[in-house]
Design an enzyme around this catalytic site. Structure first.
Site: not given
Length: 246
Positions: A136, A149, A153
């Protein structure tokens, strides 16, 4: 995209919705024998109705043993797309142990363990292969309420480079794609509010969020022989967001 995967066996995780679902459909369209994995049977049933040739596996990657058995039962794998992930957003000061553990488990640990199973079949057959990990833009920049998050990633990016280095001698290429916000249900979890989405969109030189096809086309390229010398790359699909430095 004008690529062919005839005779190839492909596994796509998180294939029930969004990017994973569209990737599975496009791989089948390009001639691959596709195994679509999701934890939601309803999504797999509807995918099977759309593309009857796709094999479906309903398993939660959070269940290590069930996942191992299901994926090993597939047998030989030539192409792997590690798409499955979860995104639960919290302000930094409210990040919980449960959130950290569950997101690291699915977003990072599962990528490693699924890739190990697939890569072992590639090594055993001495025929090479290709793996694409879904990372991401969040691995490259800090985003509010995305602490865990972003961390997962960033870990995926690092794992991708390590995999590429160690699996390369077996002619197994490993790359990652790093999309900006994508117009899927999951991608819009944190960006449904125009007050938040509009400033982010304004920072993208192309002036829009990505559509799933923008990501799927790059995944297929990285899986194909057209990218035969591309290995260990983490590729932004972000309309220039990172390059602009805005």
């Amino acid at each position: 995209m004008d690529v062919k995967f005839d005779g190839k066996r492909a596994l796509v995780t998180g294939a029930g919705k969004g990017i994973g679902r569209d990737t599975a459909k496009m791989l089948a369209q390009c001639g691959a024998e596709v195994f679509a994995l999701s934890r939601t049977q309803e999504d797999l049933d509807s995918l099977k109705k759309e593309v009857p040739s796709i094999h479906t596996l309903c398993v939660d990657l959070g269940d290590r043993q069930a996942s191992k058995v299901a994926i090993e039962n597939i047998g030989a794998i030539d192409l792997l797309v590690n798409n499955a992930a979860i995104a639960a957003l919290q302000p930094f000061l409210e990040v919980s142990h449960d959130q950290f553990t569950s997101m690291m488990d699915v977003n990072v640990r599962a990528v490693i363990e699924v890739s190990q199973i697939a890569a072992r079949t590639m090594v055993a057959r001495k025929c090479g292969g290709a793996i694409v990990n879904l990372s991401s833009q969040a691995s490259l920049v800090a985003l509010a309420n995305h602490t865990v998050y972003c961390a997962t990633k960033a870990a995926v990016d690092s794992v991708t480079r390590s995999m590429a280095m160690e699996l390369g001698p077996h002619q197994i290429r490993v790359n990652a794609v790093n999309p900006t916000v994508v117009n899927t249900a999951m991608g819009l979890v944190g960006w449904a509010d125009p007050k938040k989405a509009d400033p982010m969109r304004a920072r993208i030189p192309l002036g829009r969020f990505a559509d799933p096809s923008d990501v799927v086309n790059v995944i297929l390229f990285l899986l194909s022989d057209r990218s035969a010398m591309v290995n260990g790359v983490t590729l932004p699909i972000d309309g220039g967001f990172v390059a602009s430095g805005i």
